[in-house]
Scaffold this motif. Structure first.
Motif, PDB file in Angstrom:
ATOM      1  N   ASN A 151       0.792  -1.235   0.000  1.00 11.43           N
ATOM      2  CA  ASN A 151       0.000   0.000   0.000  1.00 11.43           C
ATOM      3  C   ASN A 151       0.823   1.284   0.000  1.00 11.43           C
ATOM      4  O   ASN A 151       0.484   2.240  -0.714  1.00 11.43           O
ATOM      5  N   PRO A 152       1.913   1.400   0.799  1.00  7.64           N
ATOM      6  CA  PRO A 152       2.632   2.680   0.840  1.00  7.64           C
ATOM      7  C   PRO A 152       3.260   3.096  -0.484  1.00  7.64           C
ATOM      8  O   PRO A 152       3.626   4.268  -0.643  1.00  7.64           O
ATOM      9  N   GLY A 157      -0.629   6.031  -1.891  1.00 14.20           N
ATOM     10  CA  GLY A 157       0.347   5.805  -0.831  1.00 14.20           C
ATOM     11  C   GLY A 157      -0.259   5.562   0.527  1.00 14.20           C
ATOM     12  O   GLY A 157       0.415   5.729   1.548  1.00 14.20           O
ATOM     13  N   GLN A 158      -1.514   5.142   0.591  1.00 11.07           N
ATOM     14  CA  GLN A 158      -2.186   4.873   1.859  1.00 11.07           C
ATOM     15  C   GLN A 158      -1.492   3.709   2.575  1.00 11.07           C
ATOM     16  O   GLN A 158      -1.477   2.583   2.076  1.00 11.07           O
ATOM     17  N   PRO A 159      -0.925   3.920   3.770  1.00 10.18           N
ATOM     18  CA  PRO A 159      -0.237   2.813   4.442  1.00 10.18           C
ATOM     19  C   PRO A 159      -1.166   1.843   5.157  1.00 10.18           C
ATOM     20  O   PRO A 159      -0.739   0.749   5.523  1.00 10.18           O
ATOM     21  N   SER A 509       8.756   6.304   0.216  1.00 13.11           N
ATOM     22  CA  SER A 509       8.189   5.099   0.832  1.00 13.11           C
ATOM     23  C   SER A 509       8.753   3.875   0.122  1.00 13.11           C
ATOM     24  O   SER A 509       9.115   3.938  -1.055  1.00 13.11           O
ATOM     25  N   THR A 511       8.787  -0.785   0.152  1.00 14.09           N
ATOM     26  CA  THR A 511       8.304  -2.064   0.654  1.00 14.09           C
ATOM     27  C   THR A 511       9.183  -3.181   0.098  1.00 14.09           C
ATOM     28  O   THR A 511       9.646  -3.112  -1.044  1.00 14.09           O
ATOM     29  N   ASN A 529       7.573  -2.655   5.386  1.00 11.59           N
ATOM     30  CA  ASN A 529       7.426  -1.443   4.585  1.00 11.59           C
ATOM     31  C   ASN A 529       7.565  -0.213   5.470  1.00 11.59           C
ATOM     32  O   ASN A 529       7.433  -0.286   6.695  1.00 11.59           O
ATOM     33  N   GLY A 531       6.102   3.737   5.190  1.00 13.61           N
ATOM     34  CA  GLY A 531       5.298   4.689   4.445  1.00 13.61           C
ATOM     35  C   GLY A 531       5.127   5.988   5.208  1.00 13.61           C
ATOM     36  O   GLY A 531       5.776   6.230   6.228  1.00 13.61           O
ATOM     37  N   SER A 532       4.216   6.809   4.706  1.00 14.83           N
ATOM     38  CA  SER A 532       3.997   8.129   5.295  1.00 14.83           C
ATOM     39  C   SER A 532       2.513   8.445   5.365  1.00 14.83           C
ATOM     40  O   SER A 532       1.745   8.084   4.467  1.00 14.83           O
ATOM     41  N   LYS A 533       2.136   9.120   6.441  1.00 15.80           N
ATOM     42  CA  LYS A 533       0.816   9.733   6.530  1.00 15.80           C
ATOM     43  C   LYS A 533       1.015  11.213   6.243  1.00 15.80           C
ATOM     44  O   LYS A 533       1.526  11.960   7.066  1.00 15.80           O
TER      45      LYS A 533
END
Length: 749
Positions: A151-152, A157-159, A509, A511, A529, A531-533
């Motif tokens: 997902n990231p 890019g929703q983690p 991001s 994975t 992974n 990622g970022s919010k």
């Protein structure tokens, strides 16, 4: 974390759906777990067997979704392990939590896709989350729900959780469904869908619905009403396929809020009614007044239009492009409780009584009253998203290179607060003879804003998949994203701009995963992974001081997973253990400073299914997790994450009976149990766990005609999904929806 109250049960349910031949197809699909295909989470949307996917994903067929009988889109998410969905607020505005990731409301770690493209780039804005923009009907073919995994790197890019809804497509033969649905709360709904061929390899699907009802919590007027129209065109090419669709929706319902937890108030209670839906609010420095109709409630009046192109270019190259345009209004109006219920005598000017504004009745001093805010949020949104990718297959190596681009805007006008004492009764009226009510500037608080926000997200991503051996596959993905926000806010509606934002930041991001096939129908996978919010408009308003001090407001999300997969012709087992560490922020009251936190969560997700030769099918999904706030700007470190159950389990049996006349009878149901949860990050109020039972029956009377009855909350359980999010100590809570019964009659041709 508490695990001692785990209750597992079974139940019976029913759905309406397909004709005789379609029923057999559904049964065969349930039995053929081994060959289930998924498309979400793969670069470019390439189809892969579910048992070969190196991540945790759940897929729901149209028949499975029908059996769930969802009253809102978010109700579907309860069937996804690792997800806790609170859909007790009505047709829109759900709270969705994923794998212990922090949040106080809405759905900051949820993205909803239609045909592989996000319906709106920001997962959550204040008073808006993605599921509010999507309505279920007979035009949906299936849904896939991807947690964590790649997902990231892909899409927006929703983690956390990405749910992807796919539309039905036309085929060479003309077919369709007409379905009428009613209920014990006087729901009137008509669904229809038809599909077929327009020309050589050119197909269509057209469908939608119209509905109305006073609501499961009866407001005394037609509080839920709406309609939707969808068309999906498909052109089969020699080297691929093109889809174009549009989906126009106008659907609203009363916003159900937490209620006072006092005698005489139950799950059927709602503050709004005919005596208080019309009100006058004041806003701005000069006390400008405006008449409003709170019966507008919460909903979506807009459209989502887009398409998908899949082409084989030759020499191992493929091209995919997924795009959409979303535009419309997502307003929220409602009556919001503020503080404790009190005796009228304690606030009345004469210390004894007050008079109803609508009825003229005099209420005695012993009458319970509560301050209720008349909240108005107007929100106009627009976004355009395009996600294109080129893939190349080189023997054991597959490479994908993609570019994701989204531009989006939100224009808001709020007046929230506007408190006034109301009688605690179904649709309890406003009162006069109370200084706070009769002189608006002496009661409570108001937060009024006018804001404009524009954003752009550009990302380049690359993914590589390498078959090391016939059993072992490794994959790597990386995403480089540029995030731009321009935002301005007039707080107080005085014409002065109080906060301005010109933001431009980059993030990376990645994975890494591996899948090892133990046999042709089993395997294990591991994945990590990072990622970022990313921050959106409300994040800057609530964290404006941090932004001014140079904080980039990009919150890291780190995850790791290990999973086991087993799928046979009549059974499947998917088990995934996860660990995550998530930075985030949370605001109890709009306009107040945010709490900055770091949360850790460890858990196990289980999704199992077994189909017996006798016609019995049993599905179980369960989640066990442990959460901890390891850092908090509000001193809540060491506590558990708010509103996140330590465990939850759902068991769904169904039983198919072949009748002598060639028809089918299906009994089905669900027993869902959930653990206690904390109402707030301070862990001051416990929301007790509960067990809820749903049941139903589907009767395929002929090859074309079917009848379905479904019962939600069979025992009328009084479970709570949340307390008072703005004042945890106040004795307010939002019940799960009360028992309701639906009857559907359908004709398939």
């Amino acid at each position: 974390m508490k695990y001692n109250k785990l209750a597992i049960a079974l139940a019976v349910s029913v759905a309406m759906g397909a004709a005789h031949a379609q029923q057999k197809d559904n049964q065969q699909q349930e039995k053929n777990e081994f060959e289930q295909i998924v498309v979400t989470g793969t670069p470019g949307g390439t189809a892969v067997r579910k048992v070969d996917a190196s991540y945790a994903i759940t897929n729901l067929s149209a028949e499975t979704m029908t059996k769930l009988a969802p009253k809102s889109t978010a109700e579907l998410f309860v069937a996804v392990p690792g997800v806790w969905a609170e859909s007790s607020g009505g047709v829109a505005g759900a709270n969705v939590f994923v794998r212990g990731m922090p949040g106080g409301g809405d759905a900051p770690f949820l993205t909803v896709q239609l045909e592989g493209a996000p319906v709106f780039q920001p997962p959550t804005l204040s008073f808006l989350e993605n599921s509010s923009l999507f309505r279920m009907d007979e035009t949906v073919s299936f849904m896939e729900a991807l947690r964590g995994g790649p997902n990231p790197v892909i899409s927006n890019g929703q983690p956390g959780l990405t749910t992807n809804f796919m539309l039905k497509e036309g085929t060479a033969g003309t077919e369709g469904t007409v379905k009428y649905t009613t209920s014990d709360y006087d729901l009137q709904r008509l669904d229809a869908v038809i599909s077929g061929e327009l020309g050589n390899d050119f197909y269509y699907m057209i469908g939608g619905y119209v509905k109305s009802s006073p609501g499961i919590r009866d407001a005394g007027f037609t509080s839920e009403k709406g309609h939707q129209f969808t068309i999906n065109l498909t052109k089969e090419l020699d080297n691929g396929k093109i889809n174009l669709y549009t989906r126009i929706t106008d659907d609203h319902g009363v916003w159900y809020l937490p209620t006072p937890l006092v005698s005489g108030v139950d799950a059927g209670y709602t503050q709004i009614g005919t005596m208080n839906r019309q009100a006058t609010i004041q806003y701005g420095p000069d006390g400008t007044t405006q008449n409003i109709d709170l019966g507008e409630g919460r909903g979506w009046d807009g459209s989502i239009s887009g398409g998908k192109i899949n082409l084989e270019l030759g020499n191992g190259w493929t091209f995919t492009d997924r795009f959409n345009l979303t535009k419309g209004d997502a307003d929220t109006l409602g009556l919001v409780p503020d503080g404790n219920p009190v005796a009228l005598s304690s606030v009345a000017d004469n210390g004894e009584s007050a008079v109803g504004v609508a009825s003229g009745d005099t209420y005695s001093g012993s009458t319970l009253v509560q301050q209720i805010g008349r909240w108005v949020v107007r929100k106009e949104i627009e976004s355009f998203t395009n996600d294109l990718a080129f893939s190349k297959q080189l023997d054991a190596l597959k490479m994908t290179f993609g570019m994701y681009a989204s531009s989006y805007s939100a224009n808001d006008w709020w007046s929230i607060g506007n408190q006034s004492y109301h009688v605690i009764a179904q649709g309890g009226e406003n009162l006069t003879g109370i200084d706070c009510n009769d002189n608006a500037d002496s009661c409570g608080w108001n937060y009024d804003i006018n804001s404009t926000g524009d954003g752009r997200t550009r990302a380049f991503y690359a993914a590589f998949e390498y078959d090391v051996t016939d059993q072992l596959t490794l994959d790597l993905g990386v995403r480089r994203e540029n995030h731009v926000i321009q935002y301005s806010v007039d707080e107080g509606l005085d014409g002065a701009i109080d906060k301005t934002v010109d933001y431009d930041e980059d993030s990376t991001s990645w994975t890494v995963g591996g899948n090892y096939a133990l046999t042709d129908n089993s395997g294990i996978f591991v994945r990590i992974n990072n990622g970022s919010k990313m921050p959106y408009f409300d994040d800057f308003r609530d964290n404006y001081g941090n932004y001014q001090n140079g904080n980039d407001l990009v919150f890291d999300v780190k995850q790791s997973e290990i999973g086991y997969k087993l799928a046979g012709s009549n059974y499947s087992l998917y088990a995934t253990a996860f660990f995550n560490e998530v930075e985030s922020s949370n605001t109890l009251v709009p306009g107040a400073p945010a709490e900055l936190t770091v949360n850790e969560a460890t858990g196990l997700e289980i999704d199992a299914n077994y189909v017996f030769e006798s016609g019995l099918n049993i599905n179980m999904n369960a989640t066990i997790q442990d959460t901890e706030i390891t850092e908090s700007s509000s001193g809540n470190q060491g506590n558990e994450a708010q509103r996140q159950p330590g465990w939850q389990v759902r068991i769904t049996p169904s039983y198919d009976i072949e009748l002598d006349n060639g028809g089918y009878l299906t009994l089905y149901g669900t027993i869902a149990s959930v653990d206690d949860r904390w109402s707030d990050n301070g862990n001051t109020v416990v929301l007790d766990g509960y067990t809820k039972i749903d049941a139903g029956v589907n009767w395929e009377m002929t090859s074309n005609f079917n009848l379905r009855v479904s019962v939600d909350n069979l025992t009328d359980k009084l479970g709570l999904t949340e307390g008072d999010p703005r004042n945890p100590a106040a004795p307010n809570g939002r019940y799960i929806l009360p028992r309701s019964v639906r009857l559907s009659v359908g004709y398939n041709f």
